[in-house]
Design an enzyme around this catalytic site. Structure first.
Site, mmCIF file in Angstrom:
data_model
loop_
_atom_site.group_PDB
_atom_site.id
_atom_site.type_symbol
_atom_site.label_atom_id
_atom_site.label_comp_id
_atom_site.label_asym_id
_atom_site.label_seq_id
_atom_site.Cartn_x
_atom_site.Cartn_y
_atom_site.Cartn_z
ATOM 1 N N THR A 11 39.382 96.934 145.756
ATOM 2 C CA THR A 11 38.236 97.468 146.507
ATOM 3 C C THR A 11 37.120 96.436 146.534
ATOM 4 O O THR A 11 36.968 95.668 145.583
ATOM 5 C CB THR A 11 37.753 98.743 145.779
ATOM 6 O OG1 THR A 11 38.756 99.725 145.929
ATOM 7 C CG2 THR A 11 36.427 99.242 146.293
ATOM 8 N N ARG B 155 43.904 112.160 150.445
ATOM 9 C CA ARG B 155 43.107 111.834 149.255
ATOM 10 C C ARG B 155 41.930 110.907 149.610
ATOM 11 O O ARG B 155 42.079 109.923 150.337
ATOM 12 C CB ARG B 155 44.016 111.149 148.235
ATOM 13 C CG ARG B 155 43.333 110.765 146.918
ATOM 14 C CD ARG B 155 42.872 109.333 146.906
ATOM 15 N NE ARG B 155 42.364 108.933 145.585
ATOM 16 C CZ ARG B 155 41.731 107.797 145.350
ATOM 17 N NH1 ARG B 155 41.516 106.935 146.325
ATOM 18 N NH2 ARG B 155 41.300 107.517 144.151
#
Ligand code: ASP
Length: 365
Positions: A230, A258
């Site tokens: 990320t 999700r």
């Protein structure tokens, strides 16, 4: 500058009927006054700083080739220098973090944009958020499948939508209305990430054959193999405004729509000019439950502790007790930069208020 001041004084003197001594005195007073006001403007500029991360996890030097390590360091350096240039040329902290984050979204090395991780179905779903510390305005997007730069769309939500968070198909309709080009989901896919998904699914099937008591093993196994990446950034600009942003593909093999912490304001991203800005990376479910980014800023505000201490309390104590792995980067209102992570490594870089550049991947370097 001095010439202009003298010319101005010469211009008004015939009307004032001044002697040459008075004339020079007048010129001197003007010079000092204008010089002082110029210095005031300079002194008024807040110190700038920027910090970025490219994910935290099981990052071991012995498992990374020197070439790959050099590639990571090169992209981290380019991103931090690009963001810092925006700040030194008077740009906003929001523009600075967007410049840094889009560079990492475009790089296949990171789990954001091109090169993001695959979900269980073999597709890419992207989440991002951005927050402005002066106004506490925020924009967030989740479960995007066709937006090249999710952080830019989050920014557009902040600027042009009455809402804070838009998800899925609706977010993409909004993107089209805002003039964003949509790309095919294939644009985001890389072989490296496809292999990761295949490996994780194979491991999951192997572990499913084991007795039920091995559940803990499964959780650990999955997390270690998800190879996080990320990206996020926090900056403070010459006006003292803090901004924070985060962009991600989430976690490999994620299911059922999700959404992780990255687009959740207060969990993966938070910015408040009164305390600090934070961008997080790690096992999102824990970061949401621990409200990591906001908790760090709140601890600074309520307890009067430093950014480093607040980050360590949340990342090294609270998250570790809960079992959550990952890390954060942040900047406080005085432009101090800090990192904290409880995993083996975190891709990270900063240029602090003195202009010193740091680029690190492993625990120490
Ligand atoms: N926090 C992200 C998520 O859970 C993953 C990461 O940081 O790598 O979606």
């Amino acid at each position: 500058m001095i010439d202009e001041k003298v010319a101005f004084v010469m211009d008004i003197t015939p009307r004032l009927n001044l002697s040459s001594l008075q004339l020079w005195l007048l010129a001197l007073i003007f010079s000092v006054a204008l010089g002082t006001s110029a210095n005031l403007v300079a002194a008024d500029k807040h110190a700038v700083a920027i910090v970025i991360h490219g994910g935290a996890g099981t990052i071991r030097k012995e498992l990374m080739s020197p070439d790959l390590e050099a590639e990571y360091r090169a992209v981290l350096t380019k991103a931090i220098v690009t963001g810092h240039k925006v700040l030194t040329s008077g740009g906003s902290s929001r523009d600075a973090i967007i410049a840094a984050i889009t560079l990492m979204e475009d790089s296949p090395l990171f789990n954001a944009g091109h090169g993001a991780v695959f979900n269980h179905e073999g597709n890419i779903e992207l989440d991002a958020s951005i927050m402005e510390g002066r106004t506490l305005n925020a924009g967030a997007v989740a479960a995007l499948t066709r937006i090249k730069s999710p952080i830019r769309l989050a920014n557009s939500v902040l600027d042009n939508s009455p809402h804070v968070m838009l998800v899925g198909a609706g977010a993409e309709v909004f993107a089209q209305q805002q003039g964003f080009d949509l790309v095919s989901n294939d644009y985001f896919k890389t072989d490296r990430r496809r292999l990761q998904l295949e490996r994780i699914i194979a491991q999951e099937q192997a572990v499913a054959m084991l007795p039920a008591s091995s559940d803990l093993l499964l959780i650990k196994y999955q997390f270690d193999e998800k190879k996080l990446g990320t990206v996020g950034a926090v900056a403070i600009d010459q006006r003292g405004d803090i901004a924070a942003g985060t962009s991600t593909g989430g976690m490999t093999n994620k299911r059922f729509g999700r959404v992780g912490d990255a687009p959740i304001i207060g969990a993966g991203t938070y910015a408040d000019n009164e305390s600090c800005g934070i961008s997080a990376t790690g096992h999102g479910e824990y970061f949401i439950r621990a409200v990591v980014a906001h908790d760090i800023c709140a601890r600074m505000a309520y307890k009067g502790i430093s950014l480093q201490q607040a980050q360590d309390e949340v990342v090294q104590d609270k998250l570790v007790e809960m079992g959550g792995s990952g890390g954060v980067v942040g900047i406080d209102k005085d432009a101090n930069v800090a990192f904290s992570f409880n995993s083996l490594g975190m891709y990270r870089a900063s240029i602090d208020k003195r202009g010193d550049l740091v680029v690190k991947i492993f625990k120490q370097n």
